[in-house]
Enzyme design. Structure first.
Site, short mmCIF file in Angstrom:
data_model
loop_
_atom_site.label_atom_id
_atom_site.label_comp_id
_atom_site.label_asym_id
_atom_site.label_seq_id
_atom_site.Cartn_x
_atom_site.Cartn_y
_atom_site.Cartn_z
N SER A 70 146.04 53.98 99.10
CA SER A 70 145.12 54.94 99.86
C SER A 70 143.70 54.82 99.74
O SER A 70 143.40 54.32 98.07
CB SER A 70 145.38 56.75 100.12
OG SER A 70 146.57 57.00 100.64
N1 SAH Z 1 150.08 58.25 98.42
C1 SAH Z 1 150.63 56.33 98.21
C2 SAH Z 1 150.52 55.86 99.93
C3 SAH Z 1 151.33 54.89 100.25
S1 SAH Z 1 151.37 54.84 101.59
C4 SAH Z 1 149.65 55.63 97.83
O1 SAH Z 1 148.45 55.75 97.31
O2 SAH Z 1 149.32 54.68 96.96
C5 SAH Z 1 152.17 56.05 102.59
C6 SAH Z 1 153.67 54.93 101.74
O3 SAH Z 1 154.72 56.72 102.90
C7 SAH Z 1 154.24 54.13 102.20
O4 SAH Z 1 154.86 53.82 101.33
C8 SAH Z 1 155.94 54.63 103.36
O5 SAH Z 1 156.88 53.57 102.98
C9 SAH Z 1 155.85 55.91 103.53
N2 SAH Z 1 156.03 56.33 104.21
C10 SAH Z 1 156.28 56.24 105.41
N3 SAH Z 1 157.51 57.45 106.38
C11 SAH Z 1 157.90 58.17 104.47
C12 SAH Z 1 159.29 58.96 105.31
N4 SAH Z 1 159.53 59.06 106.13
N5 SAH Z 1 159.44 59.39 104.07
C13 SAH Z 1 158.98 59.09 102.23
N6 SAH Z 1 158.23 57.76 102.57
C14 SAH Z 1 157.20 57.21 104.05
#
Ligand code: SAH
Length: 220
Positions: A70
């Site tokens: 993010s």
């Molecule tokens: N907080 C993270 C955001 C990554 S993007 C950062 O700053 O790096 C969002 C993440 O949510 C991705 O890695 C994706 O795989 C995960 N995601 C999406 N759906 C999900 C679910 N149902 N359960 C767990 N993780 C999920």
């Protein structure tokens, strides 16, 4: 990992990090605690080495598997929105991704639980928590749409991928008075929402427009 790599140099140095913090302040982030937690968290370790020189730009970056770390402003804004109204002990994050948001939270609350559905991302993030000596994080490989019922209730929940509506399974895992911050909407139009759990349901506030990857079901 060597302490030199953690410290950073040139485009990953503390001075570069401080410039990002100054910019977040200009953009309206007020919480000193949040700004300090971000100042202390080396974002360049949460992206591929080839992207390290861009880690302190205020922008989302690819982390592989079609996912992104993010944008710093959004991390700051969501963390601030979650913490407003009092300190939190137990926080669940859905979507560990790179682990950056998790690491920032770990400096601000007693215990962070985090779930990720892409195993490779989870393993990488866990390695980073170890390298940085962050011991109050419990990260788990699972589908976060179900939350983490075995560790509920939580004082706070942060969802870092967007569901199309507010997931009631997550609302149920909030303690009364607890807060959840999440993006809600489809690919084209998402709003950051803060949900506060009440005795008999929840209240919601709309914060601002955002863009996130979708919250998907199942694990891969
Ligand atoms: N907080 C993270 C955001 C990554 S993007 C950062 O700053 O790096 C969002 C993440 O949510 C991705 O890695 C994706 O795989 C995960 N995601 C999406 N759906 C999900 C679910 N149902 N359960 C767990 N993780 C999920």
């Amino acid at each position: 990992m060597t302490s030199l790599r953690i410290q950073g140099i040139g485009m990953t140095s503390q001075r570069t990090r401080d410039r990002l913090i100054a910019r977040l302040k200009e953009e309206g982030i007020k919480s000193i605690a949040v700004l300090n937690a971000m100042r202390a968290t080396p974002r360049h370790l949460f992206v591929d080495e080839a992207l390290a020189s861009r880690a302190y730009e205020d922008t989302a970056l690819p982390i592989g598997h079609g996912q992104t770390i993010s944008q710093p402003y959004i991390v700051a804004r969501m963390t601030e929105a979650l913490l407003e109204g009092g300190l939190l002990q137990r926080v669940l994050e859905v979507g560990t991704g790179s682990g950056y948001q998790t690491a920032v939270l770990a400096r601000l609350v007693s215990e962070v639980f985090s779930v990720e559905r892409i195993k490779a991302l989870l393993l990488q993030a866990q390695g980073r928590f170890r390298d940085l000596g962050l011991r109050n994080i419990r990260a788990k490989y699972s589908d976060g749409t179900m939350g983490m019922p075995e560790s509920a209730p939580f004082d706070g929940i942060m969802v870092t991928a967007a569901p199309e509506g507010i997931p009631l399974a997550l609302v149920r895992q909030l303690a009364v008075g607890g807060r959840m911050v999440l993006p809600v909407g489809d690919r084209d139009m998402q709003v950051l929402v803060r949900v506060t759990r009440t005795e008999d349901g929840y209240e919601k506030e709309m914060l601002e427009r955002v863009v996130f990857v979708p919250l998907l079901g199942g694990v891969v």
